[in-house]
Design an enzyme around this catalytic site. Sequence first.
Site, mmCIF file in Angstrom:
data_model
loop_
_atom_site.group_PDB
_atom_site.id
_atom_site.type_symbol
_atom_site.label_atom_id
_atom_site.label_comp_id
_atom_site.label_asym_id
_atom_site.label_seq_id
_atom_site.Cartn_x
_atom_site.Cartn_y
_atom_site.Cartn_z
ATOM 1 N N LEU A 76 -24.736 -24.125 75.710
ATOM 2 C CA LEU A 76 -23.651 -24.002 76.379
ATOM 3 C C LEU A 76 -22.596 -23.348 75.728
ATOM 4 O O LEU A 76 -21.285 -23.201 76.085
ATOM 5 C CB LEU A 76 -23.350 -25.286 77.039
ATOM 6 C CG LEU A 76 -24.287 -25.578 78.068
ATOM 7 C CD1 LEU A 76 -24.054 -27.078 78.590
ATOM 8 C CD2 LEU A 76 -24.842 -24.838 79.260
ATOM 9 N N CYS A 77 -22.639 -22.916 74.580
ATOM 10 C CA CYS A 77 -21.446 -22.136 73.613
ATOM 11 C C CYS A 77 -21.538 -20.810 74.064
ATOM 12 O O CYS A 77 -22.450 -20.081 74.299
ATOM 13 C CB CYS A 77 -21.747 -22.331 72.226
ATOM 14 S SG CYS A 77 -21.712 -24.157 71.402
ATOM 15 N N HIS A 78 -19.982 -20.406 74.120
ATOM 16 C CA HIS A 78 -19.687 -19.070 74.176
ATOM 17 C C HIS A 78 -20.041 -18.230 73.027
ATOM 18 O O HIS A 78 -19.506 -18.838 71.936
ATOM 19 C CB HIS A 78 -18.243 -19.016 74.573
ATOM 20 C CG HIS A 78 -18.155 -19.546 75.989
ATOM 21 N ND1 HIS A 78 -17.866 -21.000 75.867
ATOM 22 C CD2 HIS A 78 -18.217 -19.167 77.255
ATOM 23 C CE1 HIS A 78 -17.644 -21.300 77.257
ATOM 24 N NE2 HIS A 78 -17.846 -20.317 78.015
ATOM 25 N N MET A 114 -17.616 -25.873 67.146
ATOM 26 C CA MET A 114 -19.135 -25.856 66.991
ATOM 27 C C MET A 114 -19.647 -24.980 66.155
ATOM 28 O O MET A 114 -20.686 -25.269 65.318
ATOM 29 C CB MET A 114 -19.863 -25.485 68.495
ATOM 30 C CG MET A 114 -19.635 -26.369 69.699
ATOM 31 S SD MET A 114 -20.068 -28.327 69.060
ATOM 32 C CE MET A 114 -21.678 -27.986 68.775
ATOM 33 N N GLU A 115 -18.783 -23.889 65.978
ATOM 34 C CA GLU A 115 -19.276 -22.857 64.859
ATOM 35 C C GLU A 115 -19.011 -23.464 63.465
ATOM 36 O O GLU A 115 -19.932 -23.299 62.696
ATOM 37 C CB GLU A 115 -18.257 -21.585 64.906
ATOM 38 C CG GLU A 115 -18.789 -20.765 66.175
ATOM 39 C CD GLU A 115 -18.313 -21.332 67.496
ATOM 40 O OE1 GLU A 115 -19.059 -20.686 68.384
ATOM 41 O OE2 GLU A 115 -17.701 -22.310 67.525
ATOM 42 N N ASP A 129 -33.277 -27.706 51.786
ATOM 43 C CA ASP A 129 -34.730 -26.956 51.630
ATOM 44 C C ASP A 129 -34.863 -26.467 50.158
ATOM 45 O O ASP A 129 -35.997 -26.282 49.575
ATOM 46 C CB ASP A 129 -34.469 -25.691 52.655
ATOM 47 C CG ASP A 129 -35.552 -24.783 52.448
ATOM 48 O OD1 ASP A 129 -36.819 -25.318 52.642
ATOM 49 O OD2 ASP A 129 -35.478 -23.529 52.331
#
Length: 169
Positions: A76-78, A114-115, A129
């Site tokens: 739901l992120c733009h 969110m970014e 990793d």
Amino acid sequence: MSDDLSHIDAQGKARMVDVGGKATTRRIAVAGARVVLSPKTMALLQEAALPKGDALATAKIAGILAAKRTFELIPLCHPLPLSFADVRFTVDASACAVDIEAEARTDAPTGVEMEALTAVTVAALTLYDMCKAVQKDIEVTAVRLLFKSGGKSGIFVSPLWPTDRPYPA
């Protein structure tokens, strides 16, 4: 419920928020995470002797790439036109830990939290990793928002933000 949670409609179903009517403002977010290593792995990291190569450089690029592609990972992120993304590392050899910060900036009608969070998380996972050949029990911890500014809600500063550190501008 939908008054408190912007991504939930009146029926309790997920929805994308319409930001079309919101003002475009300068948005900045900084997120943090910590990766805890064994003394052996920390020594290899510091000596640039890990089997996969330069772990911090690879994690930095991965985090920046993740910030740019957050909208493809979080449903739901733009999509946002980032004007800046960065990932920074502080190696704390005495604690056998790497503290990671990710910063994202944009001029847009919605924030970049969110970014920044995606960038710091992907950088931490990339560090895992890069080190997993020599250690399997690496801990990725303390993923959190440290700072955000812009928009209607204004400035948020985590209690973990150093009091002597200026806010990003």
